[in-house]
Every structure is written in C-alpha cells, then in structure tokens.
Design a protein around this motif. Sequence first.
Motif, PDB file in Angstrom:
ATOM      1  N   GLY A 223       0.783  -1.230   0.000  1.00  0.00           N
ATOM      2  CA  GLY A 223       0.000   0.000   0.000  1.00  0.00           C
ATOM      3  C   GLY A 223       0.814   1.279   0.000  1.00  0.00           C
ATOM      4  N   GLU A 224       2.079   1.222  -0.421  1.00  0.00           N
ATOM      5  CA  GLU A 224       2.874   2.462  -0.512  1.00  0.00           C
ATOM      6  C   GLU A 224       3.236   2.748  -1.963  1.00  0.00           C
ATOM      7  N   VAL A 225       3.437   4.018  -2.244  1.00  0.00           N
ATOM      8  CA  VAL A 225       3.946   4.439  -3.549  1.00  0.00           C
ATOM      9  C   VAL A 225       5.405   4.826  -3.335  1.00  0.00           C
TER      10      VAL A 225
ATOM     11  N   THR B  27       4.136  10.189  -3.991  1.00  0.00           N
ATOM     12  CA  THR B  27       4.927   9.103  -3.401  1.00  0.00           C
ATOM     13  C   THR B  27       5.065   9.240  -1.889  1.00  0.00           C
ATOM     14  N   ASP B  28       5.315   8.098  -1.249  1.00  0.00           N
ATOM     15  CA  ASP B  28       5.543   8.056   0.199  1.00  0.00           C
ATOM     16  C   ASP B  28       7.031   8.032   0.526  1.00  0.00           C
ATOM     17  N   ARG B  29       7.771   7.251  -0.270  1.00  0.00           N
ATOM     18  CA  ARG B  29       9.214   7.156  -0.066  1.00  0.00           C
ATOM     19  C   ARG B  29       9.932   7.180  -1.401  1.00  0.00           C
ATOM     20  N   ILE B  30      11.234   7.455  -1.357  1.00  0.00           N
ATOM     21  CA  ILE B  30      12.038   7.556  -2.573  1.00  0.00           C
ATOM     22  C   ILE B  30      13.350   6.814  -2.354  1.00  0.00           C
TER      23      ILE B  30
ATOM     24  N   THR C 165      13.785  17.521   0.030  1.00  0.00           N
ATOM     25  CA  THR C 165      13.517  18.633  -0.897  1.00  0.00           C
ATOM     26  C   THR C 165      14.016  18.256  -2.295  1.00  0.00           C
ATOM     27  N   LYS C 166      13.563  19.027  -3.265  1.00  0.00           N
ATOM     28  CA  LYS C 166      13.975  18.810  -4.652  1.00  0.00           C
ATOM     29  C   LYS C 166      15.490  18.910  -4.794  1.00  0.00           C
ATOM     30  N   ASP C 167      16.096  19.921  -4.176  1.00  0.00           N
ATOM     31  CA  ASP C 167      17.550  20.106  -4.275  1.00  0.00           C
ATOM     32  C   ASP C 167      18.305  18.928  -3.675  1.00  0.00           C
ATOM     33  N   GLN C 168      17.797  18.402  -2.561  1.00  0.00           N
ATOM     34  CA  GLN C 168      18.458  17.251  -1.937  1.00  0.00           C
ATOM     35  C   GLN C 168      18.402  16.032  -2.847  1.00  0.00           C
ATOM     36  N   LEU C 169      17.245  15.816  -3.481  1.00  0.00           N
ATOM     37  CA  LEU C 169      17.104  14.680  -4.386  1.00  0.00           C
ATOM     38  C   LEU C 169      18.053  14.804  -5.572  1.00  0.00           C
ATOM     39  N   ILE C 170      18.080  15.983  -6.171  1.00  0.00           N
ATOM     40  CA  ILE C 170      18.953  16.194  -7.328  1.00  0.00           C
ATOM     41  C   ILE C 170      20.405  15.951  -6.944  1.00  0.00           C
ATOM     42  N   ASN C 171      20.787  16.451  -5.774  1.00  0.00           N
ATOM     43  CA  ASN C 171      22.159  16.274  -5.318  1.00  0.00           C
ATOM     44  C   ASN C 171      22.478  14.787  -5.108  1.00  0.00           C
TER      45      ASN C 171
ATOM     46  N   VAL D  90      14.674   7.871   1.261  1.00  0.00           N
ATOM     47  CA  VAL D  90      14.208   8.977   2.099  1.00  0.00           C
ATOM     48  C   VAL D  90      12.686   9.023   2.092  1.00  0.00           C
ATOM     49  N   ASP D  91      12.108   9.557   3.165  1.00  0.00           N
ATOM     50  CA  ASP D  91      10.669   9.827   3.190  1.00  0.00           C
ATOM     51  C   ASP D  91      10.411  11.071   2.355  1.00  0.00           C
TER      52      ASP D  91
END
Length: 504
Positions: free
Chosen positions: A31-33, A209-212, A230-236, A224-225
Amino acid sequence: MDNNILEMKDIEKSFGVVKALKKVNLELSKGEVHALMGENGAGKSTLVKVLTGIHQKDSGQIIYDGNEVEYKKPKESQDAGISVVHQELNMMNHLTIAQNIFIGRESVKAKFFTDDHVINKKTKALFKMFNMEVDPKEKVGNLTVGKQQMVEIIKAVSMDAKIVIFDEPTASLTEKEIDELFKIIENLKSKGIAIVYISHRMDEIFKITDRITIMRDGEYVGSVDTKETTKDQLINMMVGRVVYEDPKQESEVDENANIVLSVKNLHSKDVKDVSFDLRKGEILGFSGLMGAGRTEVMRLIFGADPKDKGEIYINGKKTPISKPQDAVDNGIGYLSEDRKQFGIVTGMSVSDNVVQSSLKNYVKNMIIDDKRIREVSEKYVTDLKIKTSSTKQLLRNLSGGNQQKVVIAKWLEHNSDILIFDEPTRGIDVGAKSEIYSLMNELVKLGKSIIMISSELTEILRMSDRIIVMCEGRKVKELSIEEATQEKILHYATARKEGDIVGG
C-alpha cells in the motif's frame, strides 16, 4: 518491516566487464507508492529487469511476499503478481483494446475460438472501476498515445497484481489523463497494492509518493521519506552535483539578427494560419497544452504532413517543402518527440546512426569509408559526452539521454542550421537534461537556430529567448522571455477561443 511485500538486498549484476548493479537495495511496503529515481544509466531499469526475470542477478537476495524468489522469465513474475507498465508502449495496433488487455489470457469457447464478448465485458468493468469510459472494441491503433498508455496501465492492473511498476507513466499523458492516473494509483494503494514509480518529474514524485530510493552509477545511494526531503536534496543525491534550473532573465539574441526561417499562414486540418519568424542564434520556445498543435506545425514545416496552404522562407528565400528530404536538403533537422520511431534506429550502431542522414558523403566509388565514419563518430561521442563503450555499440543499449545526443550528432553531421527539438528531454533524467541544455546553448552560440517544443514550463522559461503559445491549432500569443511567466503562459495556453483572452 512486517508490512514489507518486497526486499531486494545487495543485488549485483554484471554484463561482461560492466558492473550494472553494485549492492543495490530496495524495500517496498504494502500500500505504498515508492519512487525509484536516478539518472538514466543509474541502473533503475536493470534492477526492475532483475526483479521481473528478464535478467538473472549475480548475487544478493530477493524476498517477495515472505519468500526468497528468483524468476527465470517475465511470465513467472507476472503470474506471481508483479506487473510492469513500460515507458515504451507494447501495444498491438491491429487488435482491439480488450484483445490487447487480455492477450495470452483470452476466454476461449469451443476450444478454438476467442470469446470476444467475455473479454469486452471484463474490459468495460475494469475501466468502469476507474471511472473511465471506453469502447472495448476500438482498435488500439486508432487511439492517441496517451489513451494507449492508459490501456497499458489498465492491462497491468488487470493481472491481480500485488506490485505494479510504473516506468515514466505520464510521459505521453495529458493533464486530465495524469489526474486519472493518480486516481488509479490512489485506488490501488487503498487496496494494499504496492507501487514502484519511476519518474524524473519532481512535481509528481512529491505529489504522490511516500518514499524515494535513489540510485547513481549502478549503486544504492539511499532511501528517504518524501515529506522529509527537498527537490535540491534529491537532485544532489542523484547526480552528485547542483543542476542549474533558474529561468533565463533576458534574450541573448540581437533583435536585428538575420531571420533564418519565416513561416507565413501555415494551415492544415490541425493548424490554423500560424505565422512566426526564427532568428539566427535564437531558441524559440513553443508552449501549449497537449493537443495544442505544436508538433503538427513542425511536421508541416518539415514536410512530414501535407499543408493546405502557407509559405516557408529560409534565409529570405521562398522554399517549397513537400517532403522531409526537402527540409533536410535545406538545412532543417528534426529531433522528433518519438525518437525511437522517427529519430534513430535502435538496432544499428552509434556510428551508423550518426551518419544516417549524410551517408552519401562517406561513399566513394561505391565503397563506404568505415574508418572515416568511425573517426567522425568518435569525435561526436567526445564532443557531446555520449556515454557508450564504443561507437559500435547498438543504440538500444544506450540510455534515453545518450540516444538523444546521438540524434543531435546526426543532424550536426548533416550540417543542419535550423534544428527543431520536439520535447527534447522527455523521459530524460535531470543530469542528462542539464547536459542537453548546455549543448543547445552551445549550438546557438555557434550560429545554429533552434525551435524547441516543450510541455515543461520550467524548461520553456529556462531555455527560450522568445515563446510562442498555442491552443487548439492557433498561435495565441508571442511573449518575450523578459515578460513571460508560468502564469501568463498557462493563461494563453487555455484560451480555447478568442474571447477567452483577457488582458495582456
């Protein structure tokens, strides 16, 4: 976690000397995305192929629904309840919607004949479950790409799946269809079905989404949850560097620069009297919603579709273009939105694709100069930073971003001065996007001129010197980059008729 439906632990996979996956982990709860992110070539697709039995892992563990598994072929994983909605559509155009959805699972009567009545009824019930109207008897070939994608999604859902993997599912969908998709995902989630969601669209990732889980260069970077990042953290995490994304502040083109392309009153069944100019060294952005007619305009310019009326001038000279070869001969290169169908030949090598449009220049006395082709291709591989083991590598083995660079190399080698980029970064990760952007900026500095169609407003605002907004086949507004905002573009993009345009 007790709620886990899937654990992939320390997965490793090599192809010859290339290590595609190095100790990769993925945990998925019922049940998670769960988003799976990373640049193209990061190993996302390979990980999915290992899970679904297309590839066999070299080492590591896969625990699915409490049991350790290793599928030897895709049907085994499918039968176990793991469905994949692929980015590249795998539809049979001559069959109906119902036949496509139930292919291989048809109801059979009298042992020989398919009972279409039964599968039509099942298909109607499936679409009704997701509040969608559909005629099960409609041929898939008659549907738009977006509608075909929805059929692919419903097909995956119909297999009593416990896990559904979506690979760039919204790349070909309209805003309305995206909304429907998100409702489907919420519906699946409420039933306890786990979703793996592969996408480069940050707004979607943060919305549903719930997690990445992030991958880079075949390795697991971390999970990460969604709410806590943040977007910048993901890109990094994805690229290990900051990717510049600010909009362009002002045009970099002299308003007195030569007009290299002039389009006057272009008209067809999908295009209504469109006129515009393109200057030397300019990036002219075309914005609008799906179905606005942007691609249709470019196909008329390129001679891919017949026009009812209209004139095209190249460097001030009236130029009749009735077929693509006319456009190519006059220095126009077209990077199609569907690069796999119109831009490249995936079964051919990098070098063969690079010289595809200019092969005659490499033939002397009916002998192909393979050495010169290799040298030219290697130069483009270096100059455009194309990631490939060699120029002999088949294009199907390259990531989407690198395939796009090969298309650009093809038109550069043909010495095209006017380049039409139709959704140039569709399905391409943020790192490769940044490289494509840098390449486009370099091209205009060299005197090339670019028309860029994009459905991403951030891309339009970042790259364009001027913006033309279209709606329902009409050119609604022309904006300088200095005055353009997302709000203004959307205002004009939704002006379905003249009376809808309010204010400036």
